[in-house]
Structure formats: C-alpha cells, structure tokens
Design a protein around this motif. Structure first.
Motif, mmCIF file in Angstrom:
data_model
loop_
_atom_site.group_PDB
_atom_site.id
_atom_site.type_symbol
_atom_site.label_atom_id
_atom_site.label_comp_id
_atom_site.label_asym_id
_atom_site.label_seq_id
_atom_site.Cartn_x
_atom_site.Cartn_y
_atom_site.Cartn_z
ATOM 1 N N VAL A 174 0.831 -1.210 0.000
ATOM 2 C CA VAL A 174 0.000 0.000 0.000
ATOM 3 C C VAL A 174 0.863 1.257 0.000
ATOM 4 O O VAL A 174 0.537 2.255 -0.649
ATOM 5 C CB VAL A 174 -0.948 -0.017 1.204
ATOM 6 C CG1 VAL A 174 -1.715 1.288 1.312
ATOM 7 C CG2 VAL A 174 -1.917 -1.188 1.096
ATOM 8 N N THR A 175 1.994 1.234 0.709
ATOM 9 C CA THR A 175 2.887 2.395 0.740
ATOM 10 C C THR A 175 3.402 2.734 -0.655
ATOM 11 O O THR A 175 3.470 3.901 -1.042
ATOM 12 C CB THR A 175 4.060 2.126 1.686
ATOM 13 O OG1 THR A 175 3.562 1.877 2.993
ATOM 14 C CG2 THR A 175 5.016 3.308 1.725
ATOM 15 N N ALA A 176 3.766 1.712 -1.412
ATOM 16 C CA ALA A 176 4.229 1.953 -2.778
ATOM 17 C C ALA A 176 3.135 2.566 -3.636
ATOM 18 O O ALA A 176 3.406 3.396 -4.516
ATOM 19 C CB ALA A 176 4.723 0.651 -3.399
ATOM 20 N N ILE A 177 1.883 2.182 -3.393
ATOM 21 C CA ILE A 177 0.774 2.767 -4.150
ATOM 22 C C ILE A 177 0.557 4.224 -3.749
ATOM 23 O O ILE A 177 0.389 5.109 -4.588
ATOM 24 C CB ILE A 177 -0.511 1.943 -3.933
ATOM 25 C CG1 ILE A 177 -0.339 0.529 -4.502
ATOM 26 C CG2 ILE A 177 -1.709 2.627 -4.559
ATOM 27 C CD1 ILE A 177 -1.515 -0.380 -4.221
ATOM 28 N N ILE A 178 0.561 4.482 -2.443
ATOM 29 C CA ILE A 178 0.295 5.838 -1.952
ATOM 30 C C ILE A 178 1.356 6.820 -2.430
ATOM 31 O O ILE A 178 1.051 7.943 -2.833
ATOM 32 C CB ILE A 178 0.202 5.831 -0.421
ATOM 33 C CG1 ILE A 178 -1.031 5.039 0.030
ATOM 34 C CG2 ILE A 178 0.147 7.243 0.138
ATOM 35 C CD1 ILE A 178 -1.138 4.892 1.526
ATOM 36 N N PHE A 179 2.612 6.403 -2.388
ATOM 37 C CA PHE A 179 3.701 7.289 -2.786
ATOM 38 C C PHE A 179 4.069 7.117 -4.256
ATOM 39 O O PHE A 179 5.115 7.582 -4.688
ATOM 40 C CB PHE A 179 4.938 7.026 -1.922
ATOM 41 C CG PHE A 179 4.807 7.539 -0.524
ATOM 42 C CD1 PHE A 179 5.253 8.797 -0.186
ATOM 43 C CD2 PHE A 179 4.213 6.769 0.460
ATOM 44 C CE1 PHE A 179 5.127 9.278 1.098
ATOM 45 C CE2 PHE A 179 4.077 7.236 1.753
ATOM 46 C CZ PHE A 179 4.533 8.501 2.076
ATOM 47 N N GLY A 180 3.208 6.478 -5.015
ATOM 48 C CA GLY A 180 3.473 6.267 -6.426
ATOM 49 C C GLY A 180 2.869 7.359 -7.286
ATOM 50 O O GLY A 180 2.602 8.476 -6.852
ATOM 51 N N THR A 181 2.641 7.021 -8.533
ATOM 52 C CA THR A 181 2.076 7.949 -9.506
ATOM 53 C C THR A 181 0.769 7.384 -10.034
ATOM 54 O O THR A 181 0.349 6.277 -9.671
ATOM 55 C CB THR A 181 3.055 8.164 -10.669
ATOM 56 O OG1 THR A 181 3.214 6.926 -11.390
ATOM 57 C CG2 THR A 181 4.410 8.623 -10.167
ATOM 58 N N ALA A 182 0.129 8.149 -10.893
ATOM 59 C CA ALA A 182 -1.112 7.686 -11.502
ATOM 60 C C ALA A 182 -0.880 6.550 -12.494
ATOM 61 O O ALA A 182 -1.829 5.889 -12.913
ATOM 62 C CB ALA A 182 -1.822 8.847 -12.195
ATOM 63 N N GLN A 183 0.381 6.333 -12.873
ATOM 64 C CA GLN A 183 0.704 5.245 -13.789
ATOM 65 C C GLN A 183 0.777 3.927 -13.023
ATOM 66 O O GLN A 183 1.405 3.838 -11.967
ATOM 67 C CB GLN A 183 2.045 5.534 -14.475
ATOM 68 C CG GLN A 183 2.498 4.441 -15.426
ATOM 69 C CD GLN A 183 3.870 4.714 -15.994
ATOM 70 O OE1 GLN A 183 4.467 5.751 -15.712
ATOM 71 N NE2 GLN A 183 4.383 3.800 -16.783
ATOM 72 N N LEU A 184 0.142 2.915 -13.547
ATOM 73 C CA LEU A 184 0.127 1.595 -12.913
ATOM 74 C C LEU A 184 1.254 0.738 -13.469
ATOM 75 O O LEU A 184 1.608 0.828 -14.647
ATOM 76 C CB LEU A 184 -1.215 0.908 -13.148
ATOM 77 C CG LEU A 184 -2.446 1.611 -12.566
ATOM 78 C CD1 LEU A 184 -3.701 0.884 -12.996
ATOM 79 C CD2 LEU A 184 -2.367 1.676 -11.063
ATOM 80 N N PHE A 185 1.811 -0.111 -12.611
ATOM 81 C CA PHE A 185 2.890 -1.005 -13.029
ATOM 82 C C PHE A 185 2.475 -2.450 -12.762
ATOM 83 O O PHE A 185 2.417 -2.879 -11.612
ATOM 84 C CB PHE A 185 4.183 -0.682 -12.281
ATOM 85 C CG PHE A 185 5.337 -1.584 -12.641
ATOM 86 C CD1 PHE A 185 5.891 -1.542 -13.912
ATOM 87 C CD2 PHE A 185 5.833 -2.491 -11.728
ATOM 88 C CE1 PHE A 185 6.941 -2.386 -14.255
ATOM 89 C CE2 PHE A 185 6.883 -3.329 -12.060
ATOM 90 C CZ PHE A 185 7.442 -3.273 -13.328
ATOM 91 N N LEU A 186 2.140 -3.176 -13.822
ATOM 92 C CA LEU A 186 1.772 -4.588 -13.755
ATOM 93 C C LEU A 186 0.786 -4.871 -12.626
ATOM 94 O O LEU A 186 1.051 -5.695 -11.732
ATOM 95 C CB LEU A 186 3.030 -5.446 -13.568
ATOM 96 C CG LEU A 186 4.113 -5.316 -14.653
ATOM 97 C CD1 LEU A 186 5.318 -6.172 -14.277
ATOM 98 C CD2 LEU A 186 3.580 -5.703 -16.001
ATOM 99 N N PRO A 187 -0.356 -4.203 -12.605
ATOM 100 C CA PRO A 187 -1.267 -4.386 -11.462
ATOM 101 C C PRO A 187 -1.818 -5.798 -11.365
ATOM 102 O O PRO A 187 -1.914 -6.361 -10.265
ATOM 103 C CB PRO A 187 -2.368 -3.357 -11.739
ATOM 104 C CG PRO A 187 -2.321 -3.133 -13.217
ATOM 105 C CD PRO A 187 -0.884 -3.290 -13.617
ATOM 106 N N GLU A 188 -2.183 -6.426 -12.508
ATOM 107 C CA GLU A 188 -2.756 -7.770 -12.445
ATOM 108 C C GLU A 188 -1.726 -8.787 -11.960
ATOM 109 O O GLU A 188 -2.005 -9.621 -11.094
ATOM 110 C CB GLU A 188 -3.297 -8.189 -13.823
ATOM 111 C CG GLU A 188 -4.439 -7.332 -14.328
ATOM 112 C CD GLU A 188 -3.946 -6.149 -15.130
ATOM 113 O OE1 GLU A 188 -2.713 -5.914 -15.135
ATOM 114 O OE2 GLU A 188 -4.774 -5.450 -15.730
#
Length: 859
Positions: free
Chosen positions: A201-215
């Motif tokens: 979750v921390t990586a998501i919160i401090f990430g960007t609007a771009q998704l990286f291999l979510p599935e």
C-alpha cells in the motif's frame, strides 16, 4: 518455556528407549540433529526458516515494485529496496535467534540501517559509492523524516539521490524486520502478512497515476500469501499432532497419505481460485480514467491564477517585438515548433492554462529523465535566451530531459506538466539563461489517425461562449462522418473563408484580443478578419462545443518557406509567434491543426462611398400672412378655461403623487418587514430594561448581549450557563473578553444572590451592556452590522424558548394537578445562550413554583 520443552523431549526419549522400538543411535521421527534446529517456532529445521525468508522476500519485493513508475524504472531503487529487505530479514532472524527485546531490536535496526544505507540508498553521496561519508550519513538521518515529503513534491521520475532513495530502502527494511519477527516469533504466521500489505500500500500511496503490472503483482501477492499461510498452517498442525502422539507408530499409512493428498488438493484449489479472482478483479479495479494519488493532493501545484494568459501577449510580439531576437535554438528540427503553453480554459475573456487540470505542474525531480516511457531516441536541442522574458520556458514536445542553468546563480526550481508539455520557471526566464533538452518529436501515422476516435481527457468547462460559435460549428461540420473529418472541416472552413490581418500599419484594421465579443465579430461579420490569436480561439471553441477535446497552443516556429527553416541554429523573433489548435485522439495523443489562413489572404478593402455634394442654400422669402378663420361661437376656445387647466397645480401634484405612490410600493413591501423587525427588537429591549424586578432586569441585560451575539452569527449552547456562554462569546469577540466575563458574573450574582440589586446598580449594568453591544458591533464590518440589525435569529430563539417554557409549565400542571395560581407565580425560564443557571427550559420555572427561593432573569 524452553525448560519445559527440554523436559518433555527428555521424557519422550526415555519412553522410546523403554519401548525398544528404535535402534540406539538412530534419529527418531520427531528429533533432528542439534545443529539444524531453530530455537523458536516449534524447533523447526533451518530449511523451513530459509523457506519463510524466501517467501517473505518475494512478497515484499512484489510490493516494492510499485515504486517503479515513481523512479522511472531506474534499477537503483531496486538495489535500495531489495537490499533493505534482505538486511531487515537478517536483523529479524538475529532477533529471533537470540530473543532480543524491543529496545534492543530498535537499536540493532538503526545501526544496520545507518551502516549499510550508504551503499544501498546513497551511492552518489557515499565514499567510493560504498563506504559511509558525512554526506551519506546526513542524508540517511534527515531522510527518516524528510524523504517522504521530498518524494511527493518532485515530478516523476524523482531521481536517485539519497533524498528519495531512502523511502524504498527504509520502507522495505522496516517491513522486512517486522514481517520476519512476526513469522519467526509467533506460531501463527497470519500476522506477518500485515507488514507485507503495508509495504504494498505504501508503494501505491507514494506512487504515480501510472500503474505497473497491477494484475501480475496483485495475483502474485494473493497467491503467494495464501500458499505460504497454508504451508505454515500445515506445519503447525503437524507439530501439534507430533506433540500429542510423539512415539506412536502410524497404523494406517494409506489413510494418512489420502488425508495429505486431500489437504494438498484443497490448498491448490484455494490458490487457483484466489488467483483467478485476482486476475478477474484487477482490470476492473485498475482501469479508472482518473486515478488520484497522494502526490496530487499533499502538495498543491503552483498557483497559476495570478499568471496572465500567454495569449494576451500575442499582438505585443507582433507589433513591438517583431524584429527582436527572443532566443536562439540550436538543433531545432525542420518545421519544429517551440511551444510556450497549452491553454484549455476559457472564461469569455481569455484562453488560459487551467490550474486545476488533471495533469498539474509538479517540481522536476530528475531533469535527465522527464518522460522515460516515451521511447525512441531523442534529439538534442539547446536554447539560449536573449530578449525573451516570462515564467513560461520555451520548450518542445516531448522532452526527455531538461538541464537548465542561469548565469552566476543556482539552478531554480522548475515545474513540468507532462500532459501539456509545458515547463515553468516561477523565478522568471531572463536573458543569459540557457538550457538543453533531449526531445522526441512525435510522428503521426496518417492511416491510424484517419480511423482514430477522440481521446477521453479531462478538460475544464468553458464559460461565456458566444451562441454564434455553436451555430457556426454545426453549419461547418454538417454531415462529416469520422472524427478526423470533423476537425478538418473546422480547420478548412476557417482557412478558406478567413482573411489574415495583424492590424499592423498598412494592413486592414484588425482588433486584438480573443474575448467573446471579438470572436462574435469574427464569425458573424461580413468578412472574417484576424490572425492566429482569433482563428485558433475560434476553432478551439467550436470544437469544444461539439464535444471535441481541443486546446490552444501558443509558441514560435518558422514558416515553411523561410530559408532558415531546418538550419542548425535558428534565431526566433517576435514575428515568428504563432498560435494553433491541438486535438486529442485516442491512442495517438495531441495532434496540431492550423486554422489560420495564409498571410496572402488579405481582406478586401472597403468600397469607397460616394460623397454627397450639398447644394448651395438659397434664402427663401417668408410665406404670406394668413387671416384667422372664423369659427362658430360654440367651438371657440375659452381662454380662461384653457389657462386654468394649464395652471391647475392640484392636478399636476396628484399625478406626481400617483406616480410616486406606485413606485414606492416595492420599497414599502421591502421596508415593512425590516421596520417590523426593528420594532420588535426595540419593544423587547424596552421590556427587558424596564419590566420586572431589578434582578430580572439585570438578567434582561445579559439576554440583550446574548441576542446581539446571536444576530451577529455566533452559535451558543442552548443549555449552557452564563459563564459557559461567556466563554463562547470570548472566542467569537476576543476584544470584549473582560467585559463579557464581568457581565456574566454580575448577572449571576444579581439573580442568585440575596436580596435585590438597587436601581443604580441596574442602570450601571445596562450601561455596561450597551458598551459590550457596541464593542461587538465594532468588531465586525459594516455589512455584517447591517445584517445583524435586521436579523431575526434572536427573535426566533426567544420564540422557541417561550414555547419551551409554556410546554414545560403545562407538563408541570398536569403532573402536580395545580396551575400557576395554586403554586404561585412562575418567573421566566431559561432561553438559549445561557440565561439560566442550568440552561434547561422550565427547570428553574419548576423550582420557582415549588421552592420560591430562586429568581430567574427574563430573557
């Protein structure tokens, strides 16, 4: 616990030897060589602990990969993150092996963090890239508190300095320490999944609007966690079963094998179902058009409201700086365009950059990697600023790097909007500034564009668009089928029908600006006359009215026929300024269109008008006098009556009064309620000041203060005491703090004290009340005082309090079976604002009816 376990083991060994089942020196089923035992978690073998460590490293690594878009997929964040995971698992293993306490674990973790952090998270600051240095240690210490903010305030990619690499390193390290400690110190491993999810979750919160291999990442996390927990559950079951039947041989090996296979099949089914559900749900949960992340809301983008629209300076470039060299570009491709800003907001006056757009400006983190995902080799372009000034940095689409320098000064903070390919220097671009860009000029595939639909982008709503824009757009587009044909129809119509004029000397007059009035004149006049500013605005407005995502872009470029076009070094002047339209197509991006007609399409000169030749004036002779006609006696006018009608003041005054009366009706309708409010408030004040016992009049003075505060908008507790109400008034009117407290205390003393205050004391109290009311009025503005004067809030509060007292009195009569006549007169109860001691409607009324010892002030 260790002693009990050793004793139990010893007992089991003794029992086994007595039974004589195993041979001497042969390891039993439940025993292991001493060198391979783990001291905790049931004495499991070391390879079980290694398997736990490997699984935790994989699960934590899945969460760590979420930082990828933030760092532009630079591999150094992986070194910092996975290094922190391995280091954290080693610290957790050491703590579990020697059973270290919480404080000892915290100290060991800090030492390990500082000792290995220079090599993992601060290679640029460390000595020789590995050994700790003063700069690396300082960055690691400050990064514990400041790196999180630094990571959010920089535009991705954020770079690889210690200021930002501390985040994945520290987050992974802490998550690994906690996860390993929970996995190896507790029998139940479920708690170890919590820090794993926290890192994810921390990586998501401090990430960007771009998704990286979510599935893929979601599936790996779900399947891996479930499989590992199932394995740990099986190990726990076996340990429990072994403790119960330590030395009993298995009687039915086939049943045991069937049970094992059944459990393995069940676990595999659960894992497969979890993976399938994750793969199915991930696309639905990760395909949102607008994904909000913490960096979009924690630090607001630079305020663009105070920045004027770049398009307002268009005509100034054309007229006053047409021969001024603004900047020199080295390496500009042929037909390349240098853009200033992309404007997508219109308010009826100007087209401007929307400060609240979905892709806001963010500080540039790593100037060497602005758009790492654009792909392809870039072109090196250098810019040297000469006569240009402003906050907008002349740039190109799409920049992959931007290295900015100023003469003799530090590099300023630059802001980038990747969606509009615009850059800002709030300190101002000045003469002598220079910068280099690695740009990639987008190439549009004509075949793909012809079949593409419009893109789905978030654009602000346009305001005050003239009606002629919509009408003209519908007439032009007509039956155009494809999206591209609609845009080309708008572009072609303006190019064919429009006439070009900058309004310079020797040209047909052409007004500057692009307001609603100017665009209305352009589209509804006999001839369309204007330049890039008007035609680009008109096309963008027409496109947006048709639902086409379009925006206006202002910049500089050379004409195709200019001999300098394509040269290695180009000087751009004010005469090279242009404005064009960009339209967004799905899968392609923003495509430029040029609606401005050619410069040789000049408007027709106005037709000369035949000047009228006035004829010479001839003095005509006066007409001959005529004799008066003879009228019958009954039709001759009565001179006296005529004069009387003309000089009748009563008739004139009546007409005036009638007109004034009709005109005064709305005024009277508005003024009557206001006068009624003033009358009711004056009557209330008179009753409070002059009616009742002296103590009641003192209470009425306090009520006057509360009523004024209520009308001024102060909200108070209905059931509060006077002292509690005074505290609320102190917060609303701090200037009157001392006076308000004194008034509340004196009111309580007068009402609840022995005897009655004197008339002089009542008069002095009301003088203080008037001073307090005047102070509250003086602490607010003129209009708020007027609203309070005619406010009905206090009147409504009084009415509700009176109704509450009446209902309480009726309830008291029904309970006691006697009315006011039997119980004595009931003095006024409490109202909102703390008039009474307890503040509850009817409380003191009932006490006064029964005891007759307390006196309440009338509200």
């Amino acid at each position: 616990m260790s002693g009990r376990r050793s004793a139990a083991a010893g007992t089991q060994r003794t029992g086994t030897q007595q039974a004589g089942t195993p041979q001497a020196g042969t390891p039993q089923a439940g025993t292991r060589p001493p060198g391979t035992r783990w001291p905790l978690a049931g004495g499991r073998p070391l390879w079980h602990v290694g398997l736990d460590a490997a699984v935790l490293a994989i699960l934590l690594g899945v969460g760590l990969l979420g930082f990828g878009p933030t760092f532009g997929q630079d591999g150094r964040y992986l070194i910092a993150g996975f290094g922190g995971i391995l280091l954290g698992l080693l610290v957790a293993a050491a703590g579990a092996r020697w059973r270290l306490g919480l404080l000892t674990m915290a100290g060991l973790s800090f030492v390990a963090y500082m000792l290995f952090g220079s090599a993992l998270a601060a290679p640029g600051e460390a000595a020789l890239g590995v050994f700790p240095s003063l700069a690396s240690l300082r960055g690691l210490l400050l990064g514990i508190m400041l790196s999180w903010k630094q990571l959010l305030t920089l535009a991705a990619p954020v770079g690889t300095s210690v200021d930002v690499l501390v985040v994945p390193y520290l987050a992974s390290f802490i998550a690994a320490v906690v996860a390993g400690s929970l996995a190896w110190r507790l029998r139940r491993a479920y708690w170890a999944v919590i820090p794993v999810l926290a890192l994810f979750v921390t990586a998501i919160i401090f990430g960007t609007a771009q998704l990286f291999l979510p599935e893929l990442r979601g599936s790996l996390l779900a399947v891996g966690a479930i499989a590992w927990l199932a394995y740990r559950r099986e190990m726990e079951r076996r340990e429990s079963a072994g403790a119960i039947s330590a030395n009993q041989p298995v009687q039915d090996r086939a049943a045991a094998r069937t049970s094992l296979l059944r459990r393995i099949g069940t676990a595999a089914g659960v894992v497969l179902v979890a993976g399938a559900v994750t793969m199915a749900a991930a696309p639905a949960l990760t395909t949102s058009a607008t994904r909000s992340v913490l960096r979009d809301s924690v630090i607001p983008p630079p305020d663009l409201h105070n920045l004027p629209s770049p398009l307002t300076k268009f005509r100034d470039y054309v007229k006053n700086e047409k021969d001024t060299v603004l900047f020199t570009v080295d390496g500009l491709p042929k037909n390349g365009r240098v853009r200033i800003a992309a404007m997508d907001s219109y308010d009826g006056v100007v087209f401007n950059v929307d400060p609240n757009s979905s892709a806001s400006f963010s500080p540039i983190g790593d100037p060497k990697a602005l758009n790492p995902g654009s792909g392809g080799a870039g072109t090196a372009v250098g810019v040297s600023v000469d006569g240009y000034s402003g906050v907008w940095i002349p740039s190109m689409a799409t920049e992959q790097s931007l290295s900015y320098s100023t003469p003799g000064g530090p590099t300023p903070t630059l802001y980038l909007n990747k969606d509009s390919n615009s850059a800002l220097n709030l300190a101002g671009v000045a003469k002598g500034d220079s910068y280099t860009m690695d740009v990639q000029v987008p190439q549009v595939d004509a075949n793909k564009l012809a079949s593409a639909d419009f893109g789905s982008v978030a654009l602000p709503k346009l305001e005050n668009v003239p009606q002629v824009v919509t009408t003209k757009a519908n007439d032009i587009v007509g039956e155009a089928g494809t999206p591209l044909k609609k845009v080309q129809a708008l572009e072609g119509a303006l190019q064919r029908e429009g006439k070009f004029s900058n309004g310079l000397e020797g040209q047909v007059p052409s007004m500057s600006g692009h307001s609603a009035a100017r665009i209305t004149k352009l589209l509804s006049g006999k001839e369309m006359v204007g330049d890039d500013e008007q035609y680009a605005t008109a096309m963008a407005l027409m496109a947006r009215q048709l639902g086409i995502p379009a925006r206006v872009v202002m910049g500089f470029y050379l004409d195709e026929k200019d001999p300098a076009n394509g040269a290695s070094k180009v000087q751009l002047k004010g005469s090279d300024v242009h404005a064009w339209v960009e339209v967004n197509f799905a899968g392609i991006g923003w495509v430029p269109f040029n609606p401005t007609p050619d410069k040789d399409h000049i408007p027709n000169p106005p037709e000369p008008q035949n000047a009228s030749k006035p004829k010479p004036q001839v003095l005509q002779p006066p007409p001959p006098p005529q004799e008066p006609a003879d009228l019958p006696p009954d039709t001759a006018p009565d001179a006296l009556n005529t004069d009387g009608k003309k000089n009748n003041p009563a008739g004139i005054l009546g007409a005036i009064l009638l007109i004034a009366g009709v005109a005064a009706i709305p005024v009277v309708v508005i003024a009557l309620p206001l006068l009624l409010i003033l009358l009711l408030k004056g009557r209330r004040r008179k009753r409070r000041q002059g009616e009742g016992l002296p103590a009641q009049r003192v209470g009425g003075g306090w009520s006057e203060v509360v009523s004024m505060a209520t009308d001024l908008g102060t909200t108070m507790e209905r059931n509060g005491t006077r002292r509690e109400t005074a505290m609320a008034l102190n917060g609303a009117f701090p200037e009157n703090r001392a006076g308000t407290e004194v008034l509340a205390a004196r009111a309580d003393a007068a009402i609840f004290g022995p005897g009655q205050p004197s008339e002089e004391e009542v008069e002095q109290y009301w003088q203080h009340v008037d001073a307090s009311v005047k102070g509250m009025n003086g602490s607010v503005g003129f209009w708020k005082r007027q609203r309070a004067k005619f406010s009905v809030r206090s009147l409504l509060v009084d009415a509700r309090a009176k109704a509450a007292r009446a209902s309480t009195a009726k309830a008291g009569q029904a309970t006691s079976g006697q009315g006011p006549a039997a119980g004595g007169p009931v003095t006024g109860g409490s109202v909102s604002g703390g008039a009474g001691r307890g503040g509850r409607p009817g409380l003191w009324s009932g006490l006064a009816g029964k005891l007759g010892n307390f006196r309440k002030g009338e509200r």
